[in-house]
Design an enzyme around this catalytic site. Structure first.
Site: not given
Ligand code: IMP
Length: 413
Positions: A6-7, A9-10, A34-35, A213, A291-292, A294, A320, A322
């Site tokens: 996940g994350d 840069g989709k 989230g984006h 994700q 906000g955690r 990564r 990413k 760059d």
């Molecule tokens: P849940 O989807 O909230 O149940 O979280 C399960 C796991 O997926 C956790 O490790 C979250 O940090 C991760 N996770 C859920 N959605 C995302 C996302 O959009 N990006 C990155 N990690 C995610």
């Protein structure tokens, strides 16, 4: 589709592709994603609405998504409800008790917590599988909603009190009033996504299926139990919308030029050091949803090879690049040693995933100014070699290279 954790840069890539697309559809996940979209100088943060919303495209929420109506209302408020939106009646609704149990379950796991986003995603998908979910078609029908919500509420309340020793911070009437009002407001978006997509695809219209994700958070194929509760791999696009794969022309895997992960779980190439810290700061690697910070590590081809097997990528978008500028030496993991055995793919079992010792090749670093890079050939040879190494190893072309957050900072090959 996300090719890592996940994350990747989709958001940026889907925003770019949405421009040339008539319909954008989300098929899994919920507001755990989230984006950030920057359009006409204004910044929008979306967790649930598909990209393409700010470009006034037709955007759809497929039945594989779990939808929190409170969150949807907030996102619609941001754009004054000017949305050409369709929501499948079969879409499951995240209720306040799902959010409650997400945090209650996490606390009960103690040291073995998953690190969920706390948005109620897992409990909502569990209820869906248990055949006791509330769907969008129930939410928008007062009588149906009262009947199904009432049955579930009191059972859940009992579990909260007897199993977790906690009281719900909401009453049935409060939930019913608030959610039936939300149902009334959202009812106009009701649309059979399967029917809409089928007729659009048969008519030759272009549709973008937007993954959330990433592959290794997939409920079936990810690092279980450190996964989300949906299928971010390619099959989710079909089961989560209600169309077949006949019309699919491309499967784009989005991968970061390095690797990141939020939450707990195996991460073989993780850099738990100053260098990891440096990349985190430079790449602004902090979760859009929670906000955690990564976790950060080198690019891992074992992950990407395995992601390619699960998804059948026809091309890769590498993002990413760059962020790696200015580092004297770059490493790419090409294989693992697992209990003394060399392996090329990501192992199946969690113990082996945790015990992987990555084997790296080392490549020279590069530096470039993203503002003046327009073509692939504008990149220094060492940066080109980094990209070419990835595509040679995966045998999948890297057709998009992203070298900055701005739309203009993108190379199409
Ligand atoms: P849940 O989807 O909230 O149940 O979280 C399960 C796991 O997926 C956790 O490790 C979250 O940090 C991760 N996770 C859920 N959605 C995302 C996302 O959009 N990006 C990155 N990690 C995610």
């Amino acid at each position: 589709l996300g090719a890592q954790f996940g994350d990747e840069g989709k958001g940026k890539i889907t925003d770019l592709l949405a421009e040339k697309t008539e319909i954008v559809v989300r098929f899994q996940g919920g507001n755990n994603a989230g984006h950030t979209v920057i359009a006409q100088g204004k910044e929008y943060k979306f967790h649930l609405l598909p990209s393409g919303i700010v470009q006034n495209k037709r955007v759809l929420i497929g039945s594989g998504v779990v939808l929190d109506p409170r969150v949807l209302r907030k996102e619609l408020d941001q754009i004054q409800w000017k949305a050409n939106l369709g929501i499948d009646p079969r879409t499951h609704i995240i209720m306040p008790w799902h959010v409650f149990f997400d945090s209650a379950l996490e606390s009960s796991r103690g040291k073995e917590k998953i690190g969920t986003t706390g948005r109620g995603i897992g409990p909502c998908y569990s209820d869906k599988a248990n055949k006791q979910g509330i769907r969008f078609c129930d939410l928008i029908d007062q009588e149906k909603f009262r009947n199904s919500a009432e049955k579930i509420f009191f059972q859940k309340q009992e579990i909260a009190e007897k199993v977790f020793g906690q009281k719900f911070p909401f009453s049935f009437e409060e939930v019913f009033q608030e959610y039936s009002q939300l149902g009334k407001e959202l009812a106009k978006f009701n649309s059979d996504v399967s029917v809409e997509l089928f007729s659009a695809l048969e008519a030759g219209k272009s549709v973008l299926f937007e993954g959330a994700q990433g592959t290794f958070l997939d409920l079936n194929f990810g690092t279980y139990p450190f996964v989300t509760s949906s299928n971010p791999t390619v099959g989710g696009a079909f089961t989560g919308t209600g169309v077949g794969f006949k019309h699919v022309s491309k499967v784009i895997g989005v991968a970061k030029a390095y690797t990141t992960r939020v939450g707990e779980g195996p991460f073989p190439t993780e850099l738990n050091n100053e260098l990891g810290e440096k990349i985190r700061e430079k790449g602004k690697e902090f979760g859009t949803t929670t906000g955690r910070p990564r976790r950060v590590g080198w690019l891992d081809l074992c992950l990407l090879r395995t992601a390619n097997r699960f998804n059948g990528f026809t091309e890769i978008a590498l993002t990413k690049l760059d962020v790696l500028c200015g580092l004297p030496e770059l490493k790419i993991c090409t294989s693992y040693s697992v209990h003394g055995k060399k392996v090329l793919d990501f192992p199946v079992e969690i113990e082996e995933q945790k015990d992987c010792v990555p084997e790296f090749i080392s490549l020279p670093g590069f530096d470039f100014d993203s503002a003046i890079v327009k073509e692939f050939s504008d990149l220094p040879k060492t940066a080109q070699d980094y990209v070419k190494f990835v595509e040679k190893e995966l045998k999948v072309p890297v057709k998009i290279v992203s070298v900055g957050a701005d739309r203009k900072e993108t190379i199409f090959r």
